[in-house]
Write an enzyme that holds these catalytic residues in place. Sequence first.
Site, PDB file in Angstrom:
ATOM      1  N   ARG A  56      24.609  -3.190  12.485  1.00 18.63           N
ATOM      2  CA  ARG A  56      25.632  -2.403  11.727  1.00 18.63           C
ATOM      3  C   ARG A  56      25.866  -2.702  10.119  1.00 18.63           C
ATOM      4  NH1 ARG A  56      27.890  -6.454  10.256  1.00 18.63           N
ATOM      5  NH2 ARG A  56      29.701  -4.338   8.836  1.00 18.63           N
ATOM      6  N   GLY A  57      26.429  -2.262   9.496  1.00 15.06           N
ATOM      7  CA  GLY A  57      26.110  -2.438   8.095  1.00 15.06           C
ATOM      8  C   GLY A  57      25.251  -2.025   7.335  1.00 15.06           C
ATOM      9  N   ALA A  58      25.621  -1.192   5.557  1.00 16.73           N
ATOM     10  CA  ALA A  58      24.686  -0.466   5.403  1.00 16.73           C
ATOM     11  C   ALA A  58      23.110  -1.554   5.085  1.00 16.73           C
ATOM     12  CB  ALA A  58      25.097  -0.530   4.087  1.00 16.73           C
ATOM     13  N   ARG A  93      22.639   7.960  11.580  1.00 15.46           N
ATOM     14  CA  ARG A  93      24.271   7.876  10.937  1.00 15.46           C
ATOM     15  C   ARG A  93      24.356   8.206   9.981  1.00 15.46           C
ATOM     16  NH1 ARG A  93      27.136   1.949  11.539  1.00 15.46           N
ATOM     17  NH2 ARG A  93      28.977   3.385  11.307  1.00 15.46           N
ATOM     18  N   GLN A 198      35.377  -4.969  12.812  1.00 13.48           N
ATOM     19  CA  GLN A 198      34.016  -5.574  11.991  1.00 13.48           C
ATOM     20  C   GLN A 198      34.935  -7.034  11.954  1.00 13.48           C
ATOM     21  OE1 GLN A 198      35.018  -2.689  12.514  1.00 13.48           O
ATOM     22  NE2 GLN A 198      32.902  -1.310  11.862  1.00 13.48           N
ATOM     23  N   ASP A 239      28.981   1.683   1.344  1.00  8.49           N
ATOM     24  CA  ASP A 239      27.945   2.074   2.343  1.00  8.49           C
ATOM     25  C   ASP A 239      27.275   3.367   1.473  1.00  8.49           C
ATOM     26  OD1 ASP A 239      30.189   1.148   4.753  1.00  8.49           O
ATOM     27  OD2 ASP A 239      27.540   1.720   5.235  1.00  8.49           O
ATOM     28  N   ASN A 249      33.293   3.899   1.710  1.00 13.90           N
ATOM     29  CA  ASN A 249      32.678   2.347   2.430  1.00 13.90           C
ATOM     30  C   ASN A 249      34.058   2.306   3.873  1.00 13.90           C
ATOM     31  OD1 ASN A 249      32.533  -0.473   3.047  1.00 13.90           O
ATOM     32  ND2 ASN A 249      33.842  -0.770   2.716  1.00 13.90           N
ATOM     33  N   LYS A 250      34.705   1.549   4.812  1.00 11.30           N
ATOM     34  CA  LYS A 250      34.727   1.802   6.245  1.00 11.30           C
ATOM     35  C   LYS A 250      36.109   1.672   5.595  1.00 11.30           C
ATOM     36  CE  LYS A 250      33.602   0.806   9.153  1.00 11.30           C
ATOM     37  NZ  LYS A 250      33.215   1.552  10.433  1.00 11.30           N
TER      38      LYS A 250
END
Length: 336
Positions: A56-58, A93, A198, A239, A249-250
């Site tokens: 995960r993570g862009a 995603r 996270q 993101d 973002n998150k």
Amino acid sequence: MELHLENLPKTVEIGRDSAGTYFDYIDQRLLPGELRIERTRDWRQVVEAIQVLAVRGAPAIGLAGASALALWADSAESLDRLHDVAEEIATARPTAVNLRWAVERALGEIAGERDAGVAACKLAELVARMQEEDEAANRAIGEHGAALLAPASRVLTHCNAGSLAVYFYGTALGIVYAAAAQGKLERVYADETRPVGQGARLTAWELSRAGVPTTLICDNMAASRMAKGRVDAVVVGADRIARNGDVANKIGTYGLAVLAYEHGIPFYVAAPTSTIDRSLANGGGIVIEERAASEVLREPIQGVDVWNPAFDVTPARYITRIVTEDGAFEPGGLFR
Ligand code: MRU
């Protein structure tokens, strides 16, 4: 503080051996309890790893997406299904633009190629170059961002925009590492980052391994820390960034930005230019991924619905600077 970045393994890495192309990744679902590096040659396993947040993570999912295409080409008889497979990977995603950006870059690299084996080699070489570019961009973001921080800074971050979200080093945490190396960092406050944790699982693990003093807080504690004057800057990843500087973002980032604004604390967004979506005038068009109810509520409760968006959009007006590998920009000045 002594930094120990050598304790951080590469998050994702493509390779080739006598059996062909392989892809190594840290299964982040197992952290902080277990550091397991999985090796796969199966492109579908990579797509699944992206969907279940093992990777995960862009920037990391971008590299994983391009790697998945390389694995597919290595196992294919022909390139007839190339565009269908690329689409399946690019939509694993929806929110982080880096995934489609990386898959499209991979498609461009093999445009006109007819031989699947040759395409696989070219794609593996491309991904290896992209990995190097990723680290170089992160280190540049780190330097540009650290220059914005005052001595003895206490930095609050959300989610994980660290080495675990990229090939190596990190975006938001790249700024933290550069500041630490320059002796400018006192401490990081890591938001737990509900619902998947996270911050609690990944940022806390990563900063502990790197030797950075860290205090873990629940998401709802950030306001109190700010009110007590214990936060000098908020630094987060992204993101997708629209042309006007709105940032996805998150989930929870938007709230933090409003809090920082209210307390007069600078709010920095760190991301490579591959996170900028030039096709979007503002954040209104960003597709926000909605995930399973089970991430929020382990056991369903009869009659209770769950809303679980993975991201939110922070309006540009709450953002002090967007830091890319090219420098630190006012959000509205990204394209000036
Ligand atoms: O759902 P995740 O864990 O993939 O969300 C990650 C984030 O929101 C990060 O802040 C973002 O991708 C930037 S990573 C350098």
